[in-house]
Design a protein around this motif. Structure first.
Motif, PDB file in Angstrom:
ATOM      1  N   ARG A  41      -3.936  -8.743   9.151  1.00 21.94           N
ATOM      2  CA  ARG A  41      -3.691  -6.964   9.207  1.00 21.94           C
ATOM      3  C   ARG A  41      -2.479  -6.997   8.428  1.00 21.94           C
ATOM      4  O   ARG A  41      -2.118  -6.067   8.029  1.00 21.94           O
ATOM      5  N   ILE A  44      -0.860  -7.845   5.669  1.00 19.49           N
ATOM      6  CA  ILE A  44      -1.299  -6.774   4.348  1.00 19.49           C
ATOM      7  C   ILE A  44      -1.383  -5.670   3.814  1.00 19.49           C
ATOM      8  O   ILE A  44      -0.426  -5.209   3.344  1.00 19.49           O
ATOM      9  N   ASP A  45      -0.697  -4.932   5.304  1.00 21.87           N
ATOM     10  CA  ASP A  45      -0.389  -3.277   5.524  1.00 21.87           C
ATOM     11  C   ASP A  45       1.520  -3.896   5.191  1.00 21.87           C
ATOM     12  O   ASP A  45       1.440  -2.716   4.708  1.00 21.87           O
ATOM     13  N   GLU A  48       0.554  -3.757   1.212  1.00 19.11           N
ATOM     14  CA  GLU A  48       0.646  -2.458   0.867  1.00 19.11           C
ATOM     15  C   GLU A  48       1.295  -1.835   0.622  1.00 19.11           C
ATOM     16  O   GLU A  48       1.210  -0.373  -0.179  1.00 19.11           O
ATOM     17  N   SER A  55      -0.608  -6.291  -6.257  1.00 21.12           N
ATOM     18  CA  SER A  55      -2.068  -6.911  -5.858  1.00 21.12           C
ATOM     19  C   SER A  55      -1.915  -7.753  -5.183  1.00 21.12           C
ATOM     20  O   SER A  55      -0.923  -8.878  -5.277  1.00 21.12           O
ATOM     21  N   LEU A  72     -10.021  -4.637   5.254  1.00 19.66           N
ATOM     22  CA  LEU A  72      -9.462  -3.668   4.297  1.00 19.66           C
ATOM     23  C   LEU A  72     -10.032  -2.353   4.218  1.00 19.66           C
ATOM     24  O   LEU A  72      -8.979  -1.882   3.541  1.00 19.66           O
ATOM     25  N   ASP A  74      -9.090   0.810   4.016  1.00 22.33           N
ATOM     26  CA  ASP A  74      -8.116   1.871   3.346  1.00 22.33           C
ATOM     27  C   ASP A  74      -6.894   0.829   2.660  1.00 22.33           C
ATOM     28  O   ASP A  74      -6.057   1.751   2.747  1.00 22.33           O
ATOM     29  N   CYS A  75      -7.407  -0.040   2.935  1.00 23.77           N
ATOM     30  CA  CYS A  75      -6.316  -1.154   1.646  1.00 23.77           C
ATOM     31  C   CYS A  75      -6.282  -0.608  -0.291  1.00 23.77           C
ATOM     32  O   CYS A  75      -8.254  -0.527  -0.762  1.00 23.77           O
ATOM     33  N   TYR A  76      -6.323  -0.771  -0.873  1.00 19.55           N
ATOM     34  CA  TYR A  76      -6.351   0.349  -2.253  1.00 19.55           C
ATOM     35  C   TYR A  76      -5.586  -1.369  -3.525  1.00 19.55           C
ATOM     36  O   TYR A  76      -6.021  -0.821  -4.432  1.00 19.55           O
ATOM     37  N   LYS A  77      -4.844  -1.922  -2.537  1.00 18.47           N
ATOM     38  CA  LYS A  77      -3.916  -3.296  -3.387  1.00 18.47           C
ATOM     39  C   LYS A  77      -4.544  -4.083  -3.344  1.00 18.47           C
ATOM     40  O   LYS A  77      -4.552  -5.663  -4.550  1.00 18.47           O
ATOM     41  N   SER A  78      -5.858  -3.833  -2.234  1.00 15.01           N
ATOM     42  CA  SER A  78      -6.828  -5.994  -1.680  1.00 15.01           C
ATOM     43  C   SER A  78      -7.935  -6.412  -2.272  1.00 15.01           C
ATOM     44  O   SER A  78      -8.570  -5.043  -2.437  1.00 15.01           O
TER      45      SER A  78
END
Length: 239
Positions: A41, A44-45, A48, A55, A72, A74-78
């Protein structure tokens, strides 16, 4: 047939199908906790939060018992792709194929190890800014500082290897979508250890861009403690 875009975009691909036997843990290292959240994470953070990144695709094994939708949250690109292969190269290639519907041929793909949680904005920006439209790609790396020794089967030294011009590869490694897919498709059976090696076999010369010690890959149990301390020190310095 893939088309080229007028303004190439940046996509992140994170191969996350490995277990990491050297970690000596029942849980794959990418899912272990580090400074309050899973190792995976952290990267990812970071991606993001970067507006440059369009993406993020996380490639996991088809029957990954450790993956959960909360990873994932609260992720919007993943997005997740359940197409991990037997090797890192196979996972990356499968991930590239899974991205075909929303990636253009000349878009940039940043392949990043799930077990490198110390990546930060400055490193990624340095990588992106170092590559011109004419170049084939680049990767983060560190010049070797230590003397290297080659050992025999009994751990006796057989050779001292000069460290001049030697670099330790890190990630992200950034290449054009179509070129990277071609390289991995062509040389998958030769088992490239990273994307840059496959591109080298295709005749390209990826550019080396300065990485950072805290971007080290978690491989052994004590690496968790080291990386946690490096990340915390960087956060304290920036606060």
């Amino acid at each position: 047939m893939l088309e080229c875009s007028s303004m190439p975009r940046y996509h992140v691909l994170i191969p996350c199908a490995g277990h990491g036997a050297r970690m000596q843990s029942g849980t794959p290292k990418q899912y272990l906790m580090l400074n309050g959240k899973p190792v995976l994470r952290h990267a990812i953070d970071l991606f993001e939060a970067m507006r440059e990144i369009t993406s993020i695709v996380v490639v996991v094994a088809e029957k990954d018992a450790y993956w959960g939708a909360d990873l994932l949250a609260d992720c919007y690109k993943s997005r997740i792709a359940h197409c991990g292969g037997d090797t890192r190269a196979a996972s990356v290639l499968n991930g590239l194929r899974a991205m075909v519907e929303f990636v253009a041929a000349d878009d940039w793909i940043l392949v990043h190890d799930a077990a490198r949680p110390g990546i930060d904005r400055q490193m990624v920006e340095r990588l992106i800014n170092a590559v011109s439209d004419q170049e084939s790609g680049a990767l983060l790396a560190l010049p070797l500082a230590d003397t290297l020794k080659r050992a025999d089967d009994h751990t006796a030294v057989t050779e001292t290897i000069p460290r001049d011009k030697l670099w330790q590869a890190q990630t992200p490694q950034m290449f054009r979508y179509a070129a990277l897919q071609q390289a991995l498709s062509t040389y998958l059976q030769r088992h490239p250890t990273d994307e840059a090696q496959a591109m080298e076999w295709m005749g390209h010369q990826p550019k080396l861009v300065l990485g950072d010690l805290k971007n080290m890959k978690i491989t052994y149990p004590h690496d968790l403690t080291v990386v946690a301390a490096l990340i915390q020190a960087a956060q304290n310095q920036n606060s």
